[in-house]
Design a protein around this motif. Structure first.
Motif, PDB file in Angstrom:
ATOM      1  N   LEU A  10      -7.792   5.492  -0.846  1.00 55.76           N
ATOM      2  CA  LEU A  10      -8.262   4.377  -1.823  1.00 55.76           C
ATOM      3  C   LEU A  10      -7.731   4.128  -3.267  1.00 55.76           C
ATOM      4  CD1 LEU A  10      -9.830   2.115  -1.209  1.00 55.76           C
ATOM      5  CD2 LEU A  10     -11.780   3.271  -2.223  1.00 55.76           C
ATOM      6  N   THR A  11      -7.769   5.649  -3.904  1.00 53.61           N
ATOM      7  CA  THR A  11      -7.375   5.393  -5.421  1.00 53.61           C
ATOM      8  C   THR A  11      -5.797   5.223  -5.434  1.00 53.61           C
ATOM      9  OG1 THR A  11      -7.110   7.685  -5.410  1.00 53.61           O
ATOM     10  CG2 THR A  11      -9.366   6.780  -6.257  1.00 53.61           C
ATOM     11  N   ARG A  12      -5.068   5.658  -4.626  1.00 57.95           N
ATOM     12  CA  ARG A  12      -3.687   5.422  -4.566  1.00 57.95           C
ATOM     13  C   ARG A  12      -3.194   4.070  -4.272  1.00 57.95           C
ATOM     14  NH1 ARG A  12      -1.168  11.206  -2.286  1.00 57.95           N
ATOM     15  NH2 ARG A  12      -1.987  12.390  -3.868  1.00 57.95           N
ATOM     16  N   ASN A  13      -3.908   3.419  -3.362  1.00 59.00           N
ATOM     17  CA  ASN A  13      -3.508   2.043  -2.799  1.00 59.00           C
ATOM     18  C   ASN A  13      -4.796   1.114  -3.132  1.00 59.00           C
ATOM     19  OD1 ASN A  13      -2.351  -0.087  -1.659  1.00 59.00           O
ATOM     20  ND2 ASN A  13      -2.113   0.827   0.313  1.00 59.00           N
ATOM     21  N   GLY A  14      -4.957   0.596  -4.316  1.00 61.78           N
ATOM     22  CA  GLY A  14      -6.120  -0.222  -4.683  1.00 61.78           C
ATOM     23  C   GLY A  14      -5.955  -1.690  -3.875  1.00 61.78           C
ATOM     24  N   SER A  15      -4.881  -1.976  -3.666  1.00 61.03           N
ATOM     25  CA  SER A  15      -4.779  -3.314  -2.979  1.00 61.03           C
ATOM     26  C   SER A  15      -5.525  -3.260  -1.546  1.00 61.03           C
ATOM     27  CB  SER A  15      -3.123  -3.706  -2.805  1.00 61.03           C
ATOM     28  OG  SER A  15      -2.538  -2.685  -2.144  1.00 61.03           O
ATOM     29  N   MET A  16      -5.923  -2.472  -0.994  1.00 61.41           N
ATOM     30  CA  MET A  16      -6.513  -2.272   0.217  1.00 61.41           C
ATOM     31  C   MET A  16      -7.761  -3.137   0.086  1.00 61.41           C
ATOM     32  SD  MET A  16      -4.839  -0.592   2.223  1.00 61.41           S
ATOM     33  CE  MET A  16      -5.325   0.433   3.423  1.00 61.41           C
ATOM     34  N   PHE A  17      -8.460  -3.482  -1.021  1.00 64.57           N
ATOM     35  CA  PHE A  17      -9.590  -4.059  -1.217  1.00 64.57           C
ATOM     36  C   PHE A  17      -9.418  -5.359  -0.704  1.00 64.57           C
ATOM     37  CE2 PHE A  17     -10.680  -0.636  -4.402  1.00 64.57           C
ATOM     38  CZ  PHE A  17     -11.996  -0.477  -3.644  1.00 64.57           C
ATOM     39  N   SER A  18      -8.411  -5.949  -0.940  1.00 62.89           N
ATOM     40  CA  SER A  18      -8.072  -7.537  -0.742  1.00 62.89           C
ATOM     41  C   SER A  18      -7.729  -7.564   0.809  1.00 62.89           C
ATOM     42  CB  SER A  18      -6.910  -7.876  -1.537  1.00 62.89           C
ATOM     43  OG  SER A  18      -5.770  -7.245  -1.308  1.00 62.89           O
ATOM     44  N   GLU A  19      -7.442  -6.689   1.497  1.00 58.94           N
ATOM     45  CA  GLU A  19      -7.045  -6.711   2.916  1.00 58.94           C
ATOM     46  C   GLU A  19      -8.179  -6.536   3.788  1.00 58.94           C
ATOM     47  OE1 GLU A  19      -3.746  -3.943   3.854  1.00 58.94           O
ATOM     48  OE2 GLU A  19      -2.635  -4.334   1.906  1.00 58.94           O
ATOM     49  N   TYR A  20      -9.476  -6.004   3.435  1.00 63.28           N
ATOM     50  CA  TYR A  20     -10.548  -5.420   4.209  1.00 63.28           C
ATOM     51  C   TYR A  20     -11.844  -6.192   3.761  1.00 63.28           C
ATOM     52  CZ  TYR A  20      -7.159  -2.157   6.472  1.00 63.28           C
ATOM     53  OH  TYR A  20      -6.093  -1.881   6.942  1.00 63.28           O
ATOM     54  N   ASP A  21     -12.787  -6.344   4.689  1.00 60.82           N
ATOM     55  CA  ASP A  21     -14.034  -6.748   4.464  1.00 60.82           C
ATOM     56  C   ASP A  21     -14.886  -5.532   3.570  1.00 60.82           C
ATOM     57  OD1 ASP A  21     -13.637  -9.378   5.355  1.00 60.82           O
ATOM     58  OD2 ASP A  21     -14.010  -8.920   7.209  1.00 60.82           O
ATOM     59  N   TYR A  22     -14.797  -4.571   4.446  1.00 63.89           N
ATOM     60  CA  TYR A  22     -15.273  -3.387   3.729  1.00 63.89           C
ATOM     61  C   TYR A  22     -14.433  -2.231   4.318  1.00 63.89           C
ATOM     62  CZ  TYR A  22     -17.403  -2.364   8.465  1.00 63.89           C
ATOM     63  OH  TYR A  22     -17.978  -2.039   9.626  1.00 63.89           O
ATOM     64  N   ILE A  23     -14.592  -0.922   3.280  1.00 63.84           N
ATOM     65  CA  ILE A  23     -13.716  -0.009   3.866  1.00 63.84           C
ATOM     66  C   ILE A  23     -14.674   1.466   3.754  1.00 63.84           C
ATOM     67  CG2 ILE A  23     -11.991   1.826   2.943  1.00 63.84           C
ATOM     68  CD1 ILE A  23     -10.864  -0.758   1.357  1.00 63.84           C
ATOM     69  N   ASP A  24     -14.906   2.015   4.974  1.00 69.45           N
ATOM     70  CA  ASP A  24     -15.705   3.335   5.257  1.00 69.45           C
ATOM     71  C   ASP A  24     -15.128   4.558   4.424  1.00 69.45           C
ATOM     72  OD1 ASP A  24     -17.906   2.417   6.406  1.00 69.45           O
ATOM     73  OD2 ASP A  24     -16.571   2.177   8.495  1.00 69.45           O
ATOM     74  N   ILE A  25     -15.796   5.290   3.624  1.00 76.58           N
ATOM     75  CA  ILE A  25     -15.111   6.296   2.933  1.00 76.58           C
ATOM     76  C   ILE A  25     -15.487   7.692   3.587  1.00 76.58           C
ATOM     77  CG2 ILE A  25     -14.834   7.590   0.530  1.00 76.58           C
ATOM     78  CD1 ILE A  25     -13.505   4.558   0.777  1.00 76.58           C
ATOM     79  N   GLU A  26     -14.180   8.469   3.767  1.00 79.23           N
ATOM     80  CA  GLU A  26     -14.740   9.679   4.641  1.00 79.23           C
ATOM     81  C   GLU A  26     -14.026  10.877   4.221  1.00 79.23           C
ATOM     82  OE1 GLU A  26     -12.569  10.588   8.777  1.00 79.23           O
ATOM     83  OE2 GLU A  26     -14.933   9.978   9.158  1.00 79.23           O
ATOM     84  N   ASP A  27     -14.569  11.859   3.902  1.00 78.84           N
ATOM     85  CA  ASP A  27     -13.815  13.210   3.421  1.00 78.84           C
ATOM     86  C   ASP A  27     -12.992  13.601   4.644  1.00 78.84           C
ATOM     87  OD1 ASP A  27     -13.109  15.786   2.831  1.00 78.84           O
ATOM     88  OD2 ASP A  27     -14.895  16.091   1.835  1.00 78.84           O
TER      89      ASP A  27
END
Length: 97
Positions: A10-27
């Motif tokens: 997510l930190t490397r590709n911040g543009s993902m925010f505009s592509e998805y409604d929400y993003i689940d974060i997983e270790d």
């Protein structure tokens, strides 16, 4: 649309925010669910929901505490005294002859 990714992705590709409604974060190593990032278009709705939910929880706790508020009657001899004066009064009664 939604996806699952790690914090690093997510930190490397911040543009993902505009592509998805929400993003689940997983270790990625432990496969432990860490949380969710919400798109800006839903942020206000989610904030309002969370504020309402937190206010309800806070009110429940307050109601639980308020059941007991004022339930203890103060003896007349301790009326209008602060904690120090109450301790002094008790000590005098207990140890004076």
């Amino acid at each position: 649309m939604t996806t699952t990714m790690s914090i690093r992705e997510l930190t490397r590709n911040g543009s993902m925010f505009s592509e998805y409604d929400y993003i689940d974060i997983e270790d990625r190593k432990s496969h432990e669910y860490k949380g969710v990032f919400i798109s800006a278009k839903y942020a206000d709705e989610v904030k309002a929901f969370l504020e309402q939910k937190l206010a309800k929880e806070k009110q429940k706790k307050l109601d639980k505490i308020m059941k007991f508020a004022g339930a203890v009657k103060v003896e007349e001899r301790f009326q209008d005294k602060d904690a120090k004066e109450i301790r002094e009064t008790i000590a005098k009664e207990k140890y004076s002859e």
